[in-house]
Enzyme design. Sequence first.
Site, PDB file in Angstrom:
ATOM      1  N   ILE A  48       0.872  -1.178   0.000  1.00 34.98           N
ATOM      2  CA  ILE A  48       0.000   0.000   0.000  1.00 34.98           C
ATOM      3  C   ILE A  48       0.906   1.225   0.000  1.00 34.98           C
ATOM      4  CG2 ILE A  48      -1.831   1.225   1.227  1.00 34.98           C
ATOM      5  CD1 ILE A  48      -2.575  -1.481   2.553  1.00 34.98           C
ATOM      6  N   GLU A  49       0.952   1.882  -1.159  1.00 34.97           N
ATOM      7  CA  GLU A  49       1.880   3.008  -1.312  1.00 34.97           C
ATOM      8  C   GLU A  49       1.232   4.321  -0.872  1.00 34.97           C
ATOM      9  OE1 GLU A  49       3.430   2.645  -5.341  1.00 34.97           O
ATOM     10  OE2 GLU A  49       4.717   0.980  -4.663  1.00 34.97           O
ATOM     11  N   GLU A  60       4.091  -7.887   3.007  1.00 31.96           N
ATOM     12  CA  GLU A  60       4.359  -8.853   4.089  1.00 31.96           C
ATOM     13  C   GLU A  60       3.932  -8.290   5.430  1.00 31.96           C
ATOM     14  OE1 GLU A  60       6.385  -7.798   1.683  1.00 31.96           O
ATOM     15  OE2 GLU A  60       8.060  -9.161   1.332  1.00 31.96           O
TER      16      GLU A  60
HETATM   17  N1  THU Z   1       7.629  -4.045  -1.416  1.00 29.60           N
HETATM   18  C1  THU Z   1       6.902  -4.979  -0.712  1.00 29.60           C
HETATM   19  O1  THU Z   1       5.666  -4.921  -0.648  1.00 29.60           O
HETATM   20  N2  THU Z   1       7.577  -5.975  -0.088  1.00 29.60           N
HETATM   21  C2  THU Z   1       8.926  -6.134  -0.115  1.00 29.60           C
HETATM   22  O2  THU Z   1       9.452  -7.024   0.547  1.00 29.60           O
HETATM   23  C3  THU Z   1       9.743  -5.264  -0.959  1.00 29.60           C
HETATM   24  C4  THU Z   1       9.065  -4.065  -1.516  1.00 29.60           C
HETATM   25  C5  THU Z   1       6.890  -2.977  -2.101  1.00 29.60           C
HETATM   26  C6  THU Z   1       7.062  -1.614  -1.512  1.00 29.60           C
HETATM   27  C7  THU Z   1       6.770  -0.719  -2.707  1.00 29.60           C
HETATM   28  O3  THU Z   1       5.365  -0.535  -2.825  1.00 29.60           O
HETATM   29  C8  THU Z   1       7.237  -1.532  -3.909  1.00 29.60           C
HETATM   30  O4  THU Z   1       7.326  -2.877  -3.443  1.00 29.60           O
HETATM   31  C9  THU Z   1       8.579  -1.103  -4.465  1.00 29.60           C
HETATM   32  O5  THU Z   1       9.549  -1.092  -3.490  1.00 29.60           O
END
Ligand code: THU
Length: 136
Positions: A48-49, A60
């Site tokens: 979720i950005e 995770e």
């Molecule tokens: N991201 C994850 O959801 N889990 C990880 O273990 C690595 C990175 C997501 C964060 C962001 O929305 C996108 O991947 C790029 O970094």
Amino acid sequence: MAISSEQKDQLIQACLYAQRLAYVPYSQFRVGAAVLAQDGQIYTGCNIENASFGATICAERVAIVKAISTGNRKILALAVVTDANEFARPCGICRQVIAEFAAEHFAILALKPDGSYEEKSLTDVLPDAFTSASFG
Ligand code: THU
């Protein structure tokens, strides 16, 4: 604790489903995760950005906080998938959060988008972890 192949299949399906719900307007990089709690419940998460990039939450950790916040404090396994055509690699912060709540012999199923996976233990991906035991 070893998990069954049926539980692995359920985790895999759950994380692939969760990936579809990713909120990723900035990176377009979709991540799905699912954790299996000790009582057999599965919790899903997606990344979720946020416009304030640092407020982004990884898939995770979304899955883990759902388990913990419903009272399930012991997790046995996690499956994770990304859009990259390689086995998914949980980031360092997520590995540390997994270590906080992981049962012994914690399994990480690192998926490719086609559903194939590589299985690792938490100690494979986070050797010599800093945990509450490190307080002495
Ligand atoms: N991201 C994850 O959801 N889990 C990880 O273990 C690595 C990175 C997501 C964060 C962001 O929305 C996108 O991947 C790029 O970094």
